[in-house]
Design an enzyme around this catalytic site. Sequence first.
Site, mmCIF file in Angstrom:
data_model
loop_
_atom_site.group_PDB
_atom_site.id
_atom_site.type_symbol
_atom_site.label_atom_id
_atom_site.label_comp_id
_atom_site.label_asym_id
_atom_site.label_seq_id
_atom_site.Cartn_x
_atom_site.Cartn_y
_atom_site.Cartn_z
ATOM 1 N N GLY A 180 0.782 -1.234 0.000
ATOM 2 C CA GLY A 180 0.000 0.000 0.000
ATOM 3 C C GLY A 180 0.812 1.281 0.000
ATOM 4 N N ASN B 227 1.312 3.087 -2.593
ATOM 5 C CA ASN B 227 0.524 4.025 -3.412
ATOM 6 C C ASN B 227 -0.645 4.593 -2.617
ATOM 7 O OD1 ASN B 227 1.418 4.315 -6.369
ATOM 8 N ND2 ASN B 227 1.706 2.134 -5.933
ATOM 9 N N MET C 239 -4.849 -7.047 -6.491
ATOM 10 C CA MET C 239 -4.396 -8.169 -7.300
ATOM 11 C C MET C 239 -5.514 -9.112 -7.769
ATOM 12 S SD MET C 239 -1.359 -7.318 -7.592
ATOM 13 C CE MET C 239 -0.581 -8.711 -8.412
ATOM 14 N N LEU D 11 -8.801 -9.651 -10.512
ATOM 15 C CA LEU D 11 -9.503 -9.145 -11.700
ATOM 16 C C LEU D 11 -10.935 -8.841 -11.300
ATOM 17 C CD1 LEU D 11 -8.772 -11.227 -14.909
ATOM 18 C CD2 LEU D 11 -8.317 -8.797 -14.465
ATOM 19 N N ASN E 295 -6.529 2.608 -12.427
ATOM 20 C CA ASN E 295 -5.503 1.665 -12.001
ATOM 21 C C ASN E 295 -4.134 2.266 -12.302
ATOM 22 O OD1 ASN E 295 -4.319 -0.889 -11.228
ATOM 23 N ND2 ASN E 295 -4.066 -1.372 -13.405
ATOM 24 N N HIS F 59 -0.193 1.150 -13.255
ATOM 25 C CA HIS F 59 0.526 -0.021 -13.758
ATOM 26 C C HIS F 59 1.999 0.358 -13.997
ATOM 27 C CE1 HIS F 59 0.985 -3.896 -15.685
ATOM 28 N NE2 HIS F 59 1.650 -3.296 -16.651
HETATM 29 C C1 GRF Z 1 2.448 -1.065 -7.863
HETATM 30 O O1 GRF Z 1 3.679 -1.273 -8.480
HETATM 31 C C2 GRF Z 1 1.351 -0.956 -8.888
HETATM 32 O O2 GRF Z 1 1.798 -0.431 -10.095
HETATM 33 C C3 GRF Z 1 0.924 -2.382 -9.078
HETATM 34 O O3 GRF Z 1 1.035 -2.945 -7.792
HETATM 35 C C4 GRF Z 1 2.032 -2.269 -7.048
HETATM 36 C C5 GRF Z 1 1.450 -1.876 -5.705
HETATM 37 O O4 GRF Z 1 2.413 -1.369 -4.832
HETATM 38 N N1 GRF Z 1 -0.388 -2.419 -9.682
HETATM 39 P P1 GRF Z 1 1.993 -0.775 -3.421
HETATM 40 O O5 GRF Z 1 1.194 -1.836 -2.675
HETATM 41 O O6 GRF Z 1 1.191 0.458 -3.655
HETATM 42 O O7 GRF Z 1 3.280 -0.477 -2.718
#
Ligand code: GRF
Length: 213
Positions: free
Chosen positions: A20, A22, A97, A99, A114, A116
Amino acid sequence: MRKDARVGAFRIAVLASGTGTNLQAILDRLHGRDGIEIVGVASDKPEAMALERARKADVETGVFAGDEYPDRAARDAALADWLEEREVDLVVLAGYMQLLSPAFIARFPNRIVNVHPALLPSFPGLDAVGQALEHGVRVTGVTVHFVDEGVDSGPIILQRAVPISEQRDQAMLEEELHRTEHELLPEAIRLIAAGRARIDKTNPRLVVIDEEA
Ligand code: GRF
């Protein structure tokens, strides 16, 4: 969307399965600012560190683990109900993670984004960083996009390139990509909250970004 969404706060929910970072960037950079509120964080993993980050920020959490539902459709329906109860304007996938089923996506049209770790449409799906290194590309990057029914295939909102250094070291590259994600995802959310990112009327693949007034 709530009828008063433009006058009240812009309400965001984040879905995350992992650490987490992000989510943390969104909490640090957006939560409680410019009329943006994070109103819920949900995960498919009860032990996700993302949930801990949400609790520390006093944000409501929800767990929707696969083994508690007969199938994906049932889990997604419960998750969508939870999000609608919180009257969210935008659903942000930040390392979620799972779909999402077409029925879920249909309940939030052009209201799911999202992040990526590649320059889509290159290297969609799992292990985007490994795929880029394996392919031998010299530049990769980060994409923030609206979510459609495909895998990492929805309309692109923002992209930023990240050059790959001579060492081609995966851990270093992942760190650099993460730093970039932590800037680009909040930036894209801010644009959407301000009503400045919209799907083009004649080309539904194109996201038009309006200049700041
Ligand atoms: C990120 O690299 C994002 O691009 C991918 O999953 C990862 C999540 O990282 N979809 P975090 O849990 O936010 O550290």
